[in-house]
Design a protein around this motif. Structure first.
Motif, mmCIF file in Angstrom:
data_model
loop_
_atom_site.group_PDB
_atom_site.id
_atom_site.type_symbol
_atom_site.label_atom_id
_atom_site.label_comp_id
_atom_site.label_asym_id
_atom_site.label_seq_id
_atom_site.Cartn_x
_atom_site.Cartn_y
_atom_site.Cartn_z
ATOM 1 N N TYR A 125 0.688 -1.281 -0.056
ATOM 2 C CA TYR A 125 0.008 0.017 0.034
ATOM 3 C C TYR A 125 0.909 1.243 -0.210
ATOM 4 N N GLU A 126 0.093 2.358 -0.387
ATOM 5 C CA GLU A 126 1.059 3.652 -0.149
ATOM 6 C C GLU A 126 0.021 4.301 0.700
ATOM 7 N N GLN A 127 0.853 5.334 1.583
ATOM 8 C CA GLN A 127 0.101 6.239 2.271
ATOM 9 C C GLN A 127 0.275 7.540 1.991
ATOM 10 N N ILE A 128 -0.958 8.280 1.939
ATOM 11 C CA ILE A 128 -0.734 9.818 1.516
ATOM 12 C C ILE A 128 -1.251 10.628 2.713
ATOM 13 N N GLU A 129 -0.453 11.561 3.190
ATOM 14 C CA GLU A 129 -1.042 12.038 4.517
ATOM 15 C C GLU A 129 -2.299 13.110 4.229
ATOM 16 N N LEU A 130 -3.240 13.050 5.151
ATOM 17 C CA LEU A 130 -4.313 13.740 4.824
ATOM 18 C C LEU A 130 -4.873 14.218 6.282
ATOM 19 N N VAL A 131 -4.926 15.406 6.541
ATOM 20 C CA VAL A 131 -5.681 15.998 7.873
ATOM 21 C C VAL A 131 -7.118 16.117 7.596
ATOM 22 N N PRO A 132 -7.894 15.802 8.415
ATOM 23 C CA PRO A 132 -9.350 16.262 8.148
ATOM 24 C C PRO A 132 -9.828 17.479 8.491
ATOM 25 N N ILE A 133 -9.031 18.466 8.613
ATOM 26 C CA ILE A 133 -9.335 19.918 9.091
ATOM 27 C C ILE A 133 -8.497 20.884 8.017
ATOM 28 N N PRO A 134 -9.273 21.589 7.340
ATOM 29 C CA PRO A 134 -10.756 21.806 7.262
ATOM 30 C C PRO A 134 -11.050 20.554 6.223
ATOM 31 N N LYS A 135 -12.555 20.529 6.378
ATOM 32 C CA LYS A 135 -13.339 19.297 5.381
ATOM 33 C C LYS A 135 -13.329 19.967 4.014
ATOM 34 N N THR A 136 -12.249 19.659 3.238
ATOM 35 C CA THR A 136 -12.084 20.468 1.907
ATOM 36 C C THR A 136 -13.193 19.599 1.175
ATOM 37 N N PRO A 137 -13.710 20.260 0.031
ATOM 38 C CA PRO A 137 -14.504 19.558 -1.135
ATOM 39 C C PRO A 137 -13.862 18.365 -1.615
ATOM 40 N N GLU A 138 -12.417 18.166 -1.705
ATOM 41 C CA GLU A 138 -11.717 17.107 -1.995
ATOM 42 C C GLU A 138 -12.033 15.899 -1.025
ATOM 43 N N LEU A 139 -11.885 16.055 0.180
ATOM 44 C CA LEU A 139 -12.162 15.266 1.234
ATOM 45 C C LEU A 139 -13.516 14.830 1.293
ATOM 46 N N LEU A 140 -14.451 15.460 1.179
ATOM 47 C CA LEU A 140 -15.707 15.207 1.193
ATOM 48 C C LEU A 140 -16.198 14.452 0.163
ATOM 49 N N ALA A 141 -15.543 14.704 -0.995
ATOM 50 C CA ALA A 141 -15.664 13.749 -2.051
ATOM 51 C C ALA A 141 -15.322 12.448 -2.074
ATOM 52 N N MET A 142 -14.307 12.123 -1.118
ATOM 53 C CA MET A 142 -13.930 10.867 -1.041
ATOM 54 C C MET A 142 -14.678 10.245 0.139
ATOM 55 N N HIS A 143 -15.237 11.122 1.199
ATOM 56 C CA HIS A 143 -15.932 10.686 2.313
ATOM 57 C C HIS A 143 -16.925 11.497 2.863
ATOM 58 N N PRO A 144 -18.196 10.891 2.647
ATOM 59 C CA PRO A 144 -19.336 11.944 2.905
ATOM 60 C C PRO A 144 -19.351 12.630 4.224
ATOM 61 N N LEU A 145 -18.681 11.972 5.116
ATOM 62 C CA LEU A 145 -18.582 12.753 6.547
ATOM 63 C C LEU A 145 -17.311 13.698 6.788
ATOM 64 N N GLY A 146 -16.456 13.374 5.600
ATOM 65 C CA GLY A 146 -15.260 14.104 5.724
ATOM 66 C C GLY A 146 -14.407 13.831 6.759
ATOM 67 N N LYS A 147 -14.160 12.443 6.889
ATOM 68 C CA LYS A 147 -13.289 11.834 8.123
ATOM 69 C C LYS A 147 -12.113 10.972 7.288
ATOM 70 N N ILE A 148 -11.290 10.569 8.186
ATOM 71 C CA ILE A 148 -10.208 9.840 7.709
ATOM 72 C C ILE A 148 -10.342 8.599 8.619
ATOM 73 N N PRO A 149 -9.749 7.476 8.109
ATOM 74 C CA PRO A 149 -9.057 7.020 6.796
ATOM 75 C C PRO A 149 -9.995 6.773 5.690
ATOM 76 N N VAL A 150 -9.499 7.134 4.577
ATOM 77 C CA VAL A 150 -10.319 6.642 3.364
ATOM 78 C C VAL A 150 -9.431 5.546 2.470
ATOM 79 N N LEU A 151 -9.799 4.376 2.023
ATOM 80 C CA LEU A 151 -8.858 3.853 1.042
ATOM 81 C C LEU A 151 -9.343 3.845 -0.253
ATOM 82 N N GLU A 152 -8.216 4.176 -1.010
ATOM 83 C CA GLU A 152 -8.373 4.530 -2.616
ATOM 84 C C GLU A 152 -8.116 3.079 -3.060
#
Ligand SMILES: N[C@@H](CCC(=O)N[C@@H](CS)C(=O)NCC(=O)O)C(=O)O
Length: 206
Positions: free
Chosen positions: A26-53
């Motif tokens: 696997y690869e891990q990409i650092e992503l902090v869920p603050i703020p809930k960006t449109p990119e994060l909300l597109a990956m997770h409807p609640l804007g939380k981490i983790p998300v597996l691509e």
């Protein structure tokens, strides 16, 4: 597969440990869920981490869902008991960890790690002290009763229950606390055993 999330998150750790235990690449990409960006909300409807691509570019939210998915992808070594009652108990301990234990201890991590390092704010040590005096010991007292007496794991073989609970408790350690071995000897010994596993050593923040 790509894990999107910040390594200090206990839910991200759960997924990284599961991937390591199963020896999946696997690869891990650092992503902090603050703020809930449109990119994060597109990956997770609640804007939380983790998300597996996934390899097809789709996104899978939620650590519990991801870990069950990984079990299907790589059934061996299994992190879920075969016996139905043991399976249910492992899932309950995971759920308890993700909710009750998280709520009971996360203020310590939030004040001492997230506030200074992510939000640029001063920690509120009164909040830490209140957590360490009330909710945290209550949760640890219950957990101590679930622990095996000598060695071993929470539900027979090493399972998702151990992964989930140790992923939460390691954040107390990161926040400068330890499990008091005089009050919770089984939990302290179990945590020491768990975090010595190569999977935890690799998944802890550097
Ligand atoms: N049930 C979720 C919980 C995930 C979760 O709460 N992650 C935290 C980071 S430790 C988060 O993204 N918090 C941001 C928020 O709730 O807005 C899971 O297991 O993935």
């Amino acid at each position: 597969m790509i894990v999107h999330g910040a390594r200090p998150s206990p839910f991200v750790r759960k997924v990284l440990v599961t991937l390591e235990e199963k020896g999946l690449p696997y690869e891990q990409i650092e992503l902090v869920p603050i703020p809930k960006t449109p990119e994060l909300l597109a990956m997770h409807p609640l804007g939380k981490i983790p998300v597996l691509e996934l390899d097809d570019g789709t996104f899978m939210p939620d650590s519990s869902v991801i870990c069950l998915y990984l079990e299907r992808v790589a059934p061996s070594p299994s992190l879920y008991p075969v016996d139905p009652a043991a399976y249910a108990r492992a899932l309950f301990l995971e759920e308890w960890s993700d909710t009750q234990l998280m709520d009971a201890i996360s203020p310590v991590f939030f004040e001492r790690f997230v506030k200074p390092r992510v939000l640029g704010q001063e920690p509120d040590e009164a909040h830490v002290a209140a957590t360490l005096a009330g909710p945290a010991p209550e949760a640890l007292a219950w957990l101590e009763k679930q622990m095996p007496s000598e060695g071993g794991w929470l539900v027979g073989a090493f399972s998702i229950a151990d992964v989930a609970i140790a992923s939460q408790l390691t954040n107390l350690v990161i926040a400068g606390e330890s499990i008091d071995a005089t009050r919770w000897p089984r939990t302290a010994a179990w945590l020491a055993r768990t975090i010595r596993r190569p999977s935890f050593e690799k998944a802890m923040p550097g």
